[in-house]
Write a protein that holds these residues in place. Structure first.
Motif, PDB file in Angstrom:
ATOM      1  N   ARG A  50     -22.425 -13.609  33.480  1.00 35.33           N
ATOM      2  CA  ARG A  50     -23.831 -14.579  34.742  1.00 35.33           C
ATOM      3  C   ARG A  50     -23.463 -16.126  34.745  1.00 35.33           C
ATOM      4  N   LYS A  75     -18.263 -17.606  41.872  1.00 38.19           N
ATOM      5  CA  LYS A  75     -19.387 -17.887  43.290  1.00 38.19           C
ATOM      6  C   LYS A  75     -18.854 -19.078  43.910  1.00 38.19           C
ATOM      7  N   LYS A  76     -19.239 -19.707  43.542  1.00 33.60           N
ATOM      8  CA  LYS A  76     -19.390 -20.975  44.687  1.00 33.60           C
ATOM      9  C   LYS A  76     -18.317 -21.538  44.311  1.00 33.60           C
ATOM     10  N   SER A 107     -18.447  -6.032  43.997  1.00 29.69           N
ATOM     11  CA  SER A 107     -19.595  -5.999  44.680  1.00 29.69           C
ATOM     12  C   SER A 107     -20.557  -6.885  44.247  1.00 29.69           C
ATOM     13  N   GLY A 108     -20.274  -7.362  43.326  1.00 24.11           N
ATOM     14  CA  GLY A 108     -21.095  -8.425  41.982  1.00 24.11           C
ATOM     15  C   GLY A 108     -21.693  -7.342  41.372  1.00 24.11           C
ATOM     16  N   ARG A 126     -26.893  -6.093  40.453  1.00 31.52           N
ATOM     17  CA  ARG A 126     -25.854  -6.565  41.641  1.00 31.52           C
ATOM     18  C   ARG A 126     -26.026  -8.580  41.256  1.00 31.52           C
ATOM     19  N   LEU A 127     -25.503  -9.582  41.215  1.00 30.63           N
ATOM     20  CA  LEU A 127     -24.693 -10.501  40.675  1.00 30.63           C
ATOM     21  C   LEU A 127     -24.802 -11.098  42.791  1.00 30.63           C
ATOM     22  N   GLY A 128     -24.165 -10.601  43.385  1.00 28.94           N
ATOM     23  CA  GLY A 128     -24.083 -10.980  44.373  1.00 28.94           C
ATOM     24  C   GLY A 128     -22.712 -10.056  45.095  1.00 28.94           C
ATOM     25  N   THR A 129     -21.894 -10.702  46.197  1.00 33.53           N
ATOM     26  CA  THR A 129     -20.494  -9.790  47.269  1.00 33.53           C
ATOM     27  C   THR A 129     -19.922 -10.912  47.088  1.00 33.53           C
TER      28      THR A 129
END
Length: 327
Positions: free
Chosen positions: A37, A44-45, A300-301, A316-319
């Motif tokens: 994570r 992701k950012k 897909s996260g 699922r963390l995010g796409t």
């Protein structure tokens, strides 16, 4: 936005399932997920792969479940000597520290060496002093010690006295943590941290801080972090060997890594493993032991972790955009 991906390992020196309670296995998997994570949040950012692998390794260094930082192996004198390295695939810049005793998060010191721009490796007390001068967190050596590592040292020294070292379990011997990542800009990075193997001679340095052996990253090719008996990773220059097979022979990362771990190192009868990611975001994690702490996040996260054969979906963390896959 391009593909981005991250994978981690917590060492191939994994205990048999019966050696820990289910609660302890759950805790170890939770720390793997926490590390993923942390690294995924950077990617992701739009952050750098270099920052992502550092973030993931820091989490594992803080966990007592892995042989790095808090929970590191004890040497023959009952002390700790920690090694770490980090490499930027974009520039081939790298930083490493070895045989340090007081740096709370060795990967941070390795990063400081990389960022210096004119060094690659520092060792021993000089590395401790370097980290302290740059404001990194320092601790007393006892911070790294855990009851599990004391038990492992006693077991290895008993094997040594009895002449049964080869009968020792992988968990008694060694372990390492590492991370590899591909960021949205297409850059690769790798980082590795370890306490070395249990009952190692004072002053011994393995492959984890050796660029090209235990840690390697090259943009457009792959990033690799290894775990196992470091002397053989150094002799075979494992990280660079895998990258060379991908770059020059056109092999897939999965095939190149499997060849080195499962074929080239097989004659030595040692426990080995690694995680790698290629320029497309494909992840691989081969190992030849009963288990290897490992984890990754899919395109897909979806976050997965594992210690033995079974792989656990966590959340699922995010796409992420792109088409990264897991091999």
């Amino acid at each position: 936005m391009s593909n981005f991906a991250i994978a981690i390992h917590g060492g191939c020196g994994v205990m048999a399932k019966v050696d820990l309670s289910e609660a302890e296995w759950i805790d170890a998997r939770a720390d793997l997920a926490k590390a993923l994570r942390s690294g995924w949040a950077v990617l992701k950012k739009g952050g750098r792969a270099l920052d992502a692998v550092q973030a993931a390794v820091e989490v594992m260094e803080d966990s007592p479940h892995f042989n790095a930082g808090h929970g590191a192996a004890l040497n023959a004198a009952g002390g700790h000597e920690l090694d770490a390295s980090i490499m930027d695939g974009q520039t081939l810049a790298a930083g490493a520290i070895a045989a340090t005793r007081r740096i709370r998060n060795p990967v941070q010191a390795a990063r400081a060496v990389l960022d210096s721009g004119n060094l690659v490796m520092l060792v021993g007390p000089a590395a401790d002093d370097y980290a302290q001068a740059r404001g990194l967190a320092m601790v007393e050596p006892s911070y790294f010690t855990t009851p599990r590592r004391q038990k492992a040292l006693a077991a290895m020294q008993a094997h040594e006295r009895a002449g049964t070292i080869k009968a020792a379990s992988e968990a008694e011997k060694h372990g390492t943590v590492g991370a590899v990542a591909l960021d949205a800009a297409g850059h690769l990075a790798a980082a590795t941290s370890t306490g070395g193997y249990t009952n190692k001679p004072v002053g011994r340095v393995g492959d984890s801080p050796i660029i090209g052996a235990g840690t390697y990253a090259r943009d457009g090719v792959c990033a690799v972090s290894g775990t196992g008996q470091g002397e053989f990773f150094i002799r075979h220059v494992v990280g660079h060997e895998i990258a060379s097979r991908v770059a020059y022979l056109g092999e897939t990362l999965e095939n190149a890594a499997a060849r080195v771990i499962l074929r080239d190192l097989k004659p030595y009868g040692i426990g080995t493993g690694l995680v790698g990611v290629d320029a497309h975001g494909t992840v691989t994690a081969p190992y030849n032991t009963d288990g290897m702490f490992r984890g990754w996040v899919t395109i897909s996260g979806d976050l997965f972790v594992a210690s033995h054969h079974e792989v656990y979906f966590i959340e699922r963390l995010g796409t992420a955009s792109g088409s990264a896959t897991t091999a």
